[in-house]
Scaffold this motif. Structure first.
Motif, PDB file in Angstrom:
ATOM      1  N   LEU A  45       0.838  -1.207   0.000  1.00 12.99           N
ATOM      2  CA  LEU A  45       0.000   0.000   0.000  1.00 12.99           C
ATOM      3  C   LEU A  45       0.867   1.249   0.000  1.00 12.99           C
ATOM      4  O   LEU A  45       0.573   2.234  -0.684  1.00 12.99           O
ATOM      5  CB  LEU A  45      -0.938   0.004   1.216  1.00 12.99           C
ATOM      6  CG  LEU A  45      -2.004  -1.107   1.266  1.00 12.99           C
ATOM      7  CD1 LEU A  45      -2.855  -0.962   2.520  1.00 12.99           C
ATOM      8  CD2 LEU A  45      -2.887  -1.091   0.037  1.00 12.99           C
ATOM      9  N   GLU A  46       1.957   1.188   0.740  1.00  9.90           N
ATOM     10  CA  GLU A  46       2.876   2.338   0.828  1.00  9.90           C
ATOM     11  C   GLU A  46       3.437   2.695  -0.557  1.00  9.90           C
ATOM     12  O   GLU A  46       3.680   3.857  -0.862  1.00  9.90           O
ATOM     13  CB  GLU A  46       4.029   1.949   1.757  1.00  9.90           C
ATOM     14  CG  GLU A  46       4.789   3.112   2.351  1.00  9.90           C
ATOM     15  CD  GLU A  46       5.912   2.576   3.225  1.00  9.90           C
ATOM     16  OE1 GLU A  46       7.056   2.958   2.992  1.00  9.90           O
ATOM     17  OE2 GLU A  46       5.607   1.734   4.108  1.00  9.90           O
ATOM     18  N   ASN A  50      -2.812  -1.236  -5.062  1.00  6.54           N
ATOM     19  CA  ASN A  50      -4.219  -1.248  -4.633  1.00  6.54           C
ATOM     20  C   ASN A  50      -4.993  -2.480  -5.100  1.00  6.54           C
ATOM     21  O   ASN A  50      -6.219  -2.494  -5.032  1.00  6.54           O
ATOM     22  CB  ASN A  50      -4.941   0.027  -5.096  1.00  6.54           C
ATOM     23  CG  ASN A  50      -5.239   0.025  -6.583  1.00  6.54           C
ATOM     24  OD1 ASN A  50      -4.625  -0.714  -7.336  1.00  6.54           O
ATOM     25  ND2 ASN A  50      -6.163   0.876  -7.005  1.00  6.54           N
ATOM     26  N   ARG A  74      -9.279  -0.921   6.647  1.00  7.07           N
ATOM     27  CA  ARG A  74      -8.742  -0.234   5.464  1.00  7.07           C
ATOM     28  C   ARG A  74      -9.133  -0.980   4.179  1.00  7.07           C
ATOM     29  O   ARG A  74      -8.413  -0.946   3.191  1.00  7.07           O
ATOM     30  CB  ARG A  74      -7.228  -0.071   5.567  1.00  7.07           C
ATOM     31  CG  ARG A  74      -6.483  -1.362   5.910  1.00  7.07           C
ATOM     32  CD  ARG A  74      -4.990  -1.112   6.011  1.00  7.07           C
ATOM     33  NE  ARG A  74      -4.291  -2.306   6.431  1.00  7.07           N
ATOM     34  CZ  ARG A  74      -2.978  -2.426   6.441  1.00  7.07           C
ATOM     35  NH1 ARG A  74      -2.227  -1.417   6.050  1.00  7.07           N
ATOM     36  NH2 ARG A  74      -2.408  -3.544   6.839  1.00  7.07           N
ATOM     37  N   ASP A  76     -11.262  -0.205   2.119  1.00  7.82           N
ATOM     38  CA  ASP A  76     -11.496   0.700   0.987  1.00  7.82           C
ATOM     39  C   ASP A  76     -10.206   1.087   0.250  1.00  7.82           C
ATOM     40  O   ASP A  76     -10.256   1.717  -0.792  1.00  7.82           O
ATOM     41  CB  ASP A  76     -12.197   1.974   1.474  1.00  7.82           C
ATOM     42  CG  ASP A  76     -11.374   2.716   2.517  1.00  7.82           C
ATOM     43  OD1 ASP A  76     -10.554   2.070   3.206  1.00  7.82           O
ATOM     44  OD2 ASP A  76     -11.526   3.938   2.631  1.00  7.82           O
ATOM     45  N   LYS A  77      -9.063   0.669   0.778  1.00  5.64           N
ATOM     46  CA  LYS A  77      -7.788   1.013   0.114  1.00  5.64           C
ATOM     47  C   LYS A  77      -7.460   0.070  -1.033  1.00  5.64           C
ATOM     48  O   LYS A  77      -6.522   0.304  -1.784  1.00  5.64           O
ATOM     49  CB  LYS A  77      -6.621   0.943   1.124  1.00  5.64           C
ATOM     50  CG  LYS A  77      -6.788   1.852   2.326  1.00  5.64           C
ATOM     51  CD  LYS A  77      -6.396   3.261   1.962  1.00  5.64           C
ATOM     52  CE  LYS A  77      -6.432   4.186   3.156  1.00  5.64           C
ATOM     53  NZ  LYS A  77      -7.525   5.126   3.156  1.00  5.64           N
ATOM     54  N   VAL A  78      -8.202  -1.038  -1.117  1.00  4.91           N
ATOM     55  CA  VAL A  78      -7.850  -2.029  -2.143  1.00  4.91           C
ATOM     56  C   VAL A  78      -9.052  -2.481  -2.959  1.00  4.91           C
ATOM     57  O   VAL A  78     -10.187  -2.487  -2.492  1.00  4.91           O
ATOM     58  CB  VAL A  78      -7.185  -3.300  -1.539  1.00  4.91           C
ATOM     59  CG1 VAL A  78      -5.847  -2.980  -0.918  1.00  4.91           C
ATOM     60  CG2 VAL A  78      -8.098  -3.990  -0.552  1.00  4.91           C
TER      61      VAL A  78
END
Ligand code: SF4
Length: 371
Positions: A45-46, A50, A74, A76-78
């Motif tokens: 993620l960094e 995604n 989290r 929604d980050k992927v």
């Protein structure tokens, strides 16, 4: 990791999703602790990643469980995918619900028909009570956004699936080894997927680890072969960083691709590059040899670890029967093929006559005299 290294993004076909060009494959999350899975996901993620994909069958739900824990809070980050081996409606619905529970989410972007290896399986999926209707219903209910397809058999199944299923995305293998004996992937499957607006995710850019000797070369080669997203199985932060660094450099240019095919250590003086220096029949023979053992068993000296890896990976696709059927149907004159091979001066320094004899031996299941 270098702060400047950020993964490029790309539109996934006509799905409306924009994905990082590198995705994390969930298979290898089975073999590491949840803490390490968290580190892998953090690093990904960094770097701007995604897309994460897994399957119900990876550790019988273990990969999904670990990813579910790590993604909690989290989600929604992927963009998330999972897959099911079930071909009937009830079975795939049960697995989808189990995937949602394990992944701790009420929605998965893409749910795949996983490892569809025969036309009969495809027929079962599309037939009465089949998995297709069940996934379309799940889509209407908002449990998934789209349908995916993966197989471990020759490209023909992908061509059929693209015609018969309303797909959003496919997952198919893509690397400079397999490309030498399954050129139809780039020549036929990719154009049809593009025509239909289907996103292309490509697995095995390192050929199940066989291309470990030059991973940057392999990743950058695959990045330029026509897929949208490369899926890398990773079980360590260092692997994520290595893959991110390679992808951030971008695909190889045409000159670099030609050099890669010439110099790739795993292709060496054995894997046929299909350069046109042999007849159509001889090149087809070497492609069928690839179906038998990925042209990994070359009867040349290798260090013990490399040899063990070859033995472990050579039969992974389990396509020897298909190769032998096609070989029998071709009705080639074996002596004529060897005689022709004796006259070929291969630009990759392959001993073509020796290779022809070995390929014939593998296809006919006969011992080859290497004296
Ligand atoms: S000349 Fe070499 S690389 Fe070209 S088709 Fe023949 S064996 Fe394959």
């Amino acid at each position: 990791m270098d702060e400047k290294m950020t993964l490029p993004k790309i539109a996934l076909g006509k799905t409306g999703f924009t994905l990082s060009r590198l995705g994390i494959g969930g298979f290898h999350q089975v073999e590491i602790s949840t803490d390490v899975v968290a580190q892998v996901v953090d690093a990904f993620l960094e770097a701007g990643g995604n897309y994460i994909e897994t399957a119900r069958s990876y550790g019988n739900g273990v990969s999904e469980e670990k990813l579910g824990r790590v993604l909690e809070g989290r989600r929604d980050k992927v963009v998330l995918s999972s897959k099911s081996n079930k071909r009937d409606g009830e079975g795939i619905r049960r697995e989808l619900e189990a995937s949602l529970t394990a992944l701790r989410t009420d929605h998965i972007e893409f749910y795949f028909f996983h490892g569809v290896n025969t036309m009969a399986e495809l027929d079962a999926i599309t037939g009465p009570g089949g998995a297709l209707d069940a996934l379309l219903e799940a889509k209407d209910e908002g449990l998934i956004s789209g349908l995916g397809f993966s197989s471990h058999r020759p490209p023909q199944l992908y061509l059929e699936a693209l015609e018969r299923l309303p797909l959003s995305v496919i997952l198919i293998w893509d690397n400079y080894l397999e490309e030498q004996f399954m050129p139809e992937i780039q020549r036929e499957v990719y154009p049809l997927a593009r025509e239909k607006g289907v996103g292309i995710t490509a697995m095995k850019p390192l050929a199940d680890g066989f291309l470990y000797q030059a991973p940057e070369l392999a990743l950058r080669y695959a990045l330029g072969s026509g897929s949208d997203v490369l899926i890398c199985g990773t079980n360590a932060v260092e692997h994520v960083q290595q893959a991110v660094a390679a992808i951030a450099k971008g695909p190889l240019n045409a000159e670099e691709r030609a050099a890669a095919l010439r110099d790739a250590p795993e292709l060496g003086r054995y894997v046929c590059r299909q350069c046109g220096g042999c007849s159509t029949d001889l090149m087809a023979l070497f492609r069928l040899e690839g179906y038998v053992d990925r042209q990994m068993i070359d009867y040349l000296p290798h260090d013990p670890a490399n040899y063990a890896l070859r033995l472990r990976l050579a039969g992974w696709f389990d396509m020897a029967d298909i190769a032998r059927e096609r070989f029998a149907a071709a009705g080639w004159d074996a002596d004529a093929l060897v005689a022709e091979a004796e006259g070929v001066a291969c630009p990759y320094d392959i001993d073509v006559a020796r290779k022809a004899r070995l390929a014939l031996g593998k296809l006919r299941q006969e011992e080859v005299n290497l004296l």
